[in-house]
Scaffold this motif. Structure first.
Motif, PDB file in Angstrom:
ATOM      1  N   TYR A   1      40.160  34.649  29.280  1.00 62.10           N
ATOM      2  CA  TYR A   1      40.645  34.973  30.635  1.00 62.10           C
ATOM      3  C   TYR A   1      41.568  33.856  31.116  1.00 62.10           C
ATOM      4  O   TYR A   1      41.282  32.670  30.899  1.00 62.10           O
ATOM      5  CB  TYR A   1      39.434  35.111  31.546  1.00 62.10           C
TER       6      TYR A   1
ATOM      7  N   HIS B   1      37.782  41.462  37.418  1.00 62.39           N
ATOM      8  CA  HIS B   1      36.812  42.521  37.147  1.00 62.39           C
ATOM      9  C   HIS B   1      35.466  42.017  37.630  1.00 62.39           C
ATOM     10  O   HIS B   1      35.301  40.826  37.914  1.00 62.39           O
ATOM     11  CB  HIS B   1      36.754  42.841  35.659  1.00 62.39           C
TER      12      HIS B   1
ATOM     13  N   VAL C   1      52.314  30.668  45.210  1.00 61.19           N
ATOM     14  CA  VAL C   1      51.587  31.489  46.191  1.00 61.19           C
ATOM     15  C   VAL C   1      50.093  31.193  46.047  1.00 61.19           C
ATOM     16  O   VAL C   1      49.578  31.150  44.928  1.00 61.19           O
ATOM     17  CB  VAL C   1      51.835  32.994  45.933  1.00 61.19           C
TER      18      VAL C   1
ATOM     19  N   THR D   1      40.588  36.148  47.782  1.00 61.82           N
ATOM     20  CA  THR D   1      41.475  37.033  48.539  1.00 61.82           C
ATOM     21  C   THR D   1      41.815  38.268  47.702  1.00 61.82           C
ATOM     22  O   THR D   1      41.740  38.243  46.469  1.00 61.82           O
ATOM     23  CB  THR D   1      42.806  36.328  48.896  1.00 61.82           C
TER      24      THR D   1
ATOM     25  N   ARG E   1      42.493  30.007  46.287  1.00 62.18           N
ATOM     26  CA  ARG E   1      42.633  28.905  45.314  1.00 62.18           C
ATOM     27  C   ARG E   1      41.399  28.709  44.434  1.00 62.18           C
ATOM     28  O   ARG E   1      40.993  27.582  44.158  1.00 62.18           O
ATOM     29  CB  ARG E   1      42.946  27.594  46.024  1.00 62.18           C
ATOM     30  N   HIS E   2      40.823  29.810  44.013  1.00 64.95           N
ATOM     31  CA  HIS E   2      39.690  29.715  43.088  1.00 64.95           C
ATOM     32  C   HIS E   2      40.110  29.807  41.626  1.00 64.95           C
ATOM     33  O   HIS E   2      39.257  29.769  40.741  1.00 64.95           O
ATOM     34  CB  HIS E   2      38.616  30.743  43.432  1.00 64.95           C
ATOM     35  N   SER E   3      41.397  29.950  41.380  1.00 71.98           N
ATOM     36  CA  SER E   3      41.858  29.762  40.007  1.00 71.98           C
ATOM     37  C   SER E   3      41.733  28.266  39.711  1.00 71.98           C
ATOM     38  O   SER E   3      41.647  27.451  40.635  1.00 71.98           O
ATOM     39  CB  SER E   3      43.285  30.280  39.847  1.00 71.98           C
TER      40      SER E   3
ATOM     41  N   GLN F   1      35.148  40.848  42.079  1.00 73.93           N
ATOM     42  CA  GLN F   1      34.395  39.850  41.329  1.00 73.93           C
ATOM     43  C   GLN F   1      32.928  39.873  41.763  1.00 73.93           C
ATOM     44  O   GLN F   1      32.560  40.570  42.718  1.00 73.93           O
ATOM     45  CB  GLN F   1      34.956  38.447  41.586  1.00 73.93           C
TER      46      GLN F   1
ATOM     47  N   GLY G   1      46.064  32.095  47.393  1.00 75.49           N
ATOM     48  CA  GLY G   1      45.046  32.830  48.146  1.00 75.49           C
ATOM     49  C   GLY G   1      43.937  31.848  48.470  1.00 75.49           C
ATOM     50  O   GLY G   1      44.160  30.837  49.144  1.00 75.49           O
TER      51      GLY G   1
HETATM   52  C1  LIG Z   1      33.031  30.701  41.150  1.00 83.51           C
HETATM   53  C2  LIG Z   1      34.026  31.690  40.606  1.00 83.51           C
HETATM   54  C3  LIG Z   1      33.588  32.949  40.225  1.00 83.51           C
HETATM   55  C4  LIG Z   1      34.502  33.865  39.695  1.00 83.51           C
HETATM   56  N1  LIG Z   1      34.059  35.095  39.332  1.00 83.51           N
HETATM   57  C5  LIG Z   1      34.928  35.983  38.804  1.00 83.51           C
HETATM   58  C6  LIG Z   1      34.502  37.281  38.429  1.00 83.51           C
HETATM   59  O1  LIG Z   1      33.348  37.652  38.585  1.00 83.51           O
HETATM   60  N2  LIG Z   1      35.427  38.124  37.902  1.00 83.51           N
HETATM   61  C7  LIG Z   1      36.726  37.766  37.748  1.00 83.51           C
HETATM   62  O2  LIG Z   1      37.509  38.585  37.257  1.00 83.51           O
HETATM   63  N3  LIG Z   1      37.159  36.553  38.124  1.00 83.51           N
HETATM   64  C8  LIG Z   1      36.297  35.668  38.641  1.00 83.51           C
HETATM   65  N4  LIG Z   1      36.749  34.440  39.033  1.00 83.51           N
HETATM   66  C9  LIG Z   1      38.180  34.156  38.943  1.00 83.51           C
HETATM   67  C10 LIG Z   1      38.861  34.664  40.216  1.00 83.51           C
HETATM   68  O3  LIG Z   1      38.872  36.070  40.210  1.00 83.51           O
HETATM   69  C11 LIG Z   1      40.322  34.206  40.282  1.00 83.51           C
HETATM   70  O4  LIG Z   1      40.380  32.823  40.272  1.00 83.51           O
HETATM   71  C12 LIG Z   1      41.025  34.768  41.523  1.00 83.51           C
HETATM   72  O5  LIG Z   1      42.374  34.491  41.444  1.00 83.51           O
HETATM   73  C13 LIG Z   1      40.499  34.187  42.762  1.00 83.51           C
HETATM   74  O6  LIG Z   1      41.174  34.683  43.905  1.00 83.51           O
HETATM   75  P1  LIG Z   1      41.885  33.653  44.865  1.00 83.51           P
HETATM   76  O7  LIG Z   1      42.149  34.327  46.162  1.00 83.51           O
HETATM   77  O8  LIG Z   1      41.136  32.400  44.898  1.00 83.51           O
HETATM   78  O9  LIG Z   1      43.259  33.472  44.058  1.00 83.51           O
HETATM   79  P2  LIG Z   1      44.145  32.140  43.915  1.00 83.51           P
HETATM   80  O10 LIG Z   1      43.450  31.209  43.013  1.00 83.51           O
HETATM   81  O11 LIG Z   1      44.533  31.643  45.240  1.00 83.51           O
HETATM   82  O12 LIG Z   1      45.421  32.740  43.166  1.00 83.51           O
HETATM   83  C14 LIG Z   1      45.316  33.222  41.859  1.00 83.51           C
HETATM   84  C15 LIG Z   1      46.696  33.666  41.362  1.00 83.51           C
HETATM   85  O13 LIG Z   1      47.158  34.733  42.168  1.00 83.51           O
HETATM   86  C16 LIG Z   1      48.415  34.415  42.747  1.00 83.51           C
HETATM   87  N5  LIG Z   1      48.420  34.994  44.100  1.00 83.51           N
HETATM   88  C17 LIG Z   1      47.500  34.804  45.075  1.00 83.51           C
HETATM   89  N6  LIG Z   1      47.823  35.542  46.153  1.00 83.51           N
HETATM   90  C18 LIG Z   1      48.975  36.186  45.863  1.00 83.51           C
HETATM   91  C19 LIG Z   1      49.830  37.081  46.575  1.00 83.51           C
HETATM   92  N7  LIG Z   1      49.547  37.481  47.814  1.00 83.51           N
HETATM   93  N8  LIG Z   1      50.948  37.532  45.959  1.00 83.51           N
HETATM   94  C20 LIG Z   1      51.263  37.150  44.688  1.00 83.51           C
HETATM   95  N9  LIG Z   1      50.493  36.306  43.978  1.00 83.51           N
HETATM   96  C21 LIG Z   1      49.365  35.840  44.553  1.00 83.51           C
HETATM   97  C22 LIG Z   1      48.495  32.911  42.741  1.00 83.51           C
HETATM   98  O14 LIG Z   1      49.828  32.466  42.720  1.00 83.51           O
HETATM   99  C23 LIG Z   1      47.747  32.561  41.471  1.00 83.51           C
HETATM  100  O15 LIG Z   1      48.601  32.627  40.367  1.00 83.51           O
HETATM  101  C24 LIG Z   1      35.873  33.505  39.562  1.00 83.51           C
HETATM  102  C25 LIG Z   1      36.303  32.237  39.956  1.00 83.51           C
HETATM  103  C26 LIG Z   1      35.395  31.320  40.465  1.00 83.51           C
HETATM  104  C27 LIG Z   1      35.862  29.960  40.851  1.00 83.51           C
END
Ligand SMILES: Cc1cc2nc3c(=O)[nH]c(=O)nc-3n(C[C@H](O)[C@H](O)[C@H](O)COP(=O)(O)OP(=O)(O)OC[C@H]3O[C@@H](n4cnc5c(N)ncnc54)[C@H](O)[C@@H]3O)c2cc1C
Length: 531
Positions: A483, A205, A127, A195, A131-133, A189, A129
């Motif tokens: 983390y 957090h 799954v 997302t 993709r910032h993981s 964040q 969102g």
């Molecule tokens: C520049 C940067 C700054 C950041 N700052 C912070 C911060 O201040 N605090 C903090 O806590 N983190 C921070 N992060 C980390 C960030 O919170 C996580 O990477 C978060 O997952 C990003 O959301 P995303 O929508 O990109 O998730 P994704 O990377 O798309 O997904 C993350 C995980 O969630 C799962 N997922 C996504 N959507 C769903 C859904 N609908 N149902 C079930 N599973 C799902 C995915 O399978 C994956 O395992 C940062 C990351 C970056 C790159």
């Protein structure tokens, strides 16, 4: 004000005259006789001052222009059939990227059908969102990636102060919507580019003060499980799944929509303290802790190599209720802020310039007011690395307060030994998480968020892995954790020491998803084939 009237004597080496000086508005007349030599010296000194002033301005200007000229515009494109994540180190071939449909009568039935099709063809599902993981948490090689971003509708319940929001919505859209209704996000964040589903699936957090991670603000969500059934999860309904899927990295099903508690959008004023690192906890105690008007706080450590971690800027945003709340707008001076930030990746001089900008220019902002939504409305685009040769990698470590000083010293030693290109260290406090199963904040913690530049080569990857393992070891020695959404560089042994509940977590994953339909690189590395 000064004005001078005088004459030169051709037969002597003297210049004489009268100077009128205004002191507090009163004119005072001074007669003088100046030697020609003195005048020449003064002229040279004046030119010297001018050159120094021009030099002082020229260097930063040249540095910023150079940085901006090297900045690449757009993201790299991927070959068809491939996906990647924010690390830009996880390019992987997949069977399909399936965007959740928005134009159909029954999109959830279509999603359930997709899961059946994947099962029938023996394909795994991940799954995604925004993709910032960074560790392939959204990717399974050869699998189907479900792109959740089209599901982004939301509705505020003003009576209950809750927001119903679909999991693919980005915080930037949530903030815009809530702003129109005088509300704001309770915990998210420090950037708006993620997302809602991805944020609660890692249990993010932020720098909201005196708060646990985001799970504390989730009232409930709907989850589609591997067999296509939809369950409602809250603290009272399916509570086990509630605690597993929050911070569950997409391994328990697809979160469809969420009910989040929201808070008022308010006006804040900045207070800033720049102190030696040894005084930082005492400053935190005297200026921040226990104050009910403090709403958001973060500290930044000095990363200039020869003064590494010597001092800290603590930024405190306090409620300022007397006056109107500024309108939400696009964050200002994005190009300049980007050049200053990216310039700090280029050289030690760039790091020094950025520190000076933050410590000497930012104090002018003190007293300036901000809306809460504006502070949260910052995109990652402002500082994202777009180079084809290097990428920026995040780390984050959580340590309890009584181990902070020791951990900072250990970090400093590790960084001096490994000499990585460090861009940023931000510190925030995170309160104990009482909601999620795979929790990182099992008590009140201080979080150290670090950003590094890494070369996109095998050597760069090797160096980053060695550095990460050393920092994780330091965190573990200081009763801390690391983390999980970032690179998968922790050894399995380190992972299980940091998360002793992980064996049970993965056993429960297989209870709820016996066919292991939902998989990603994180699960493959740490969850499968346990010894
Ligand atoms: C520049 C940067 C700054 C950041 N700052 C912070 C911060 O201040 N605090 C903090 O806590 N983190 C921070 N992060 C980390 C960030 O919170 C996580 O990477 C978060 O997952 C990003 O959301 P995303 O929508 O990109 O998730 P994704 O990377 O798309 O997904 C993350 C995980 O969630 C799962 N997922 C996504 N959507 C769903 C859904 N609908 N149902 C079930 N599973 C799902 C995915 O399978 C994956 O395992 C940062 C990351 C970056 C790159």
């Amino acid at each position: 004000m000064v004005w001078i009237k005088g004459s030169a004597h051709p037969d002597t080496s003297n210049v004489s005259g009268r100077a009128y000086v205004q002191v507090f508005g009163l004119p005072i007349c001074v007669t003088f006789t100046m030697k020609r030599r003195t005048r020449r010296v003064l002229a040279i000194v004046a030119i010297g001052f001018l050159l120094v002033a021009v030099g002082a301005l020229a260097r930063p200007i040249i540095h910023l222009i150079y940085t901006a000229s090297r900045d690449v515009r757009g993201p790299e494109s991927l070959p068809p059939g491939y996906v990647d994540d924010a690390s830009r180190l996880n390019r992987t071939k997949v069977a399909e990227v399936w965007k959740v449909p928005v134009d159909s009568q029954d999109p959830e039935r279509q999603l359930a059908e997709l899961l059946r099709r994947a099962q029938a063809s023996g394909l795994r599902v991940s799954v995604a969102g925004a993709r910032h993981s960074m560790g392939g948490h959204t990717i399974y090689p050869g699998g189907i990636v479900i792109d959740m971003t089209p599901w982004n509708r939301m509705q505020l319940d003003t009576a209950r102060d809750t927001l119903w929001v679909q999991a693919g919505a980005l915080w930037k859209d949530v903030l815009r919507y809530l702003d129109e209704h005088g509300r704001s996000v309770a915990v998210m964040q420090s950037n708006n580019s993620f997302t809602v589903g991805g944020s609660i699936s890692v249990n993010c957090h932020g720098w909201q003060f005196d708060r646990p991670p985001i799970a504390s603000t989730v009232q409930s969500f709907r989850l589609m499980q591997a067999d296509g059934t939809i369950v409602h999860c809250s603290r009272t309904e399916n509570p086990e799944l509630f605690s597993l899927a929050l911070g569950g990295y997409g391994l328990f099903g697809i979160i469809l929509d969420v009910e989040l508690r929201v808070v008022p959008n308010e006006r804040y004023r900045l207070e800033q303290y720049i102190v030696p690192i040894d005084d930082s906890l005492a400053t935190f105690d005297s200026k921040v802790a226990g104050r009910s008007d403090v709403q958001m706080v973060y500290a930044r450590l000095n990363i200039v190599p020869d003064r590494l971690f010597d001092d800290v800027i603590i930024n405190v945003f306090v409620r300022d209720p007397h006056g109107s709340i500024p309108d939400l707008s696009e964050p200002g001076m994005a190009e300049l802020r980007r050049a200053i930030f990216r310039g700090s990746a280029e050289s030690d001089y760039g790091k020094e310039l950025r520190w000076n900008a933050e410590t000497k220019l930012q104090p002018f902002l003190i007293g300036k007011v901000f809306s809460r939504n504006q502070l949260l409305n910052e995109s990652v685009d402002v500082f994202q690395n777009r180079s084809a040769d290097s990428t920026d990698i995040l780390h984050e470590y959580f340590v309890p307060r009584h181990r902070v000083a020791g951990f900072v010293e250990a970090m400093r030693n590790i960084l001096r030994k490994h000499r990585p290109n460090l861009l940023n260290v931000t510190v925030r406090s995170v309160n104990e998480d009482k909601d999620t199963f795979l929790r990182y904040a099992d008590r009140d913690m201080f979080a150290f968020v670090m950003l590094f530049v890494q070369q996109k080569t095998a050597e760069g990857e090797q160096k980053m892995e060695t550095l990460t393992r050393a920092l994780i070891e330091a965190a573990l020695e200081h009763e801390g954790r690391y983390y999980l959404p970032y690179r998968l560089h922790a050894t399995r042994e380190q992972f299980y020491r940091a998360y002793p509940q992980a064996r049970e977590f993965f056993a429960l994953k297989r209870k709820y998803d016996p066919g292991e339909l939902f998989q990603n690189q994180f699960y493959v590395k740490y969850g499968k084939d346990q010894d």
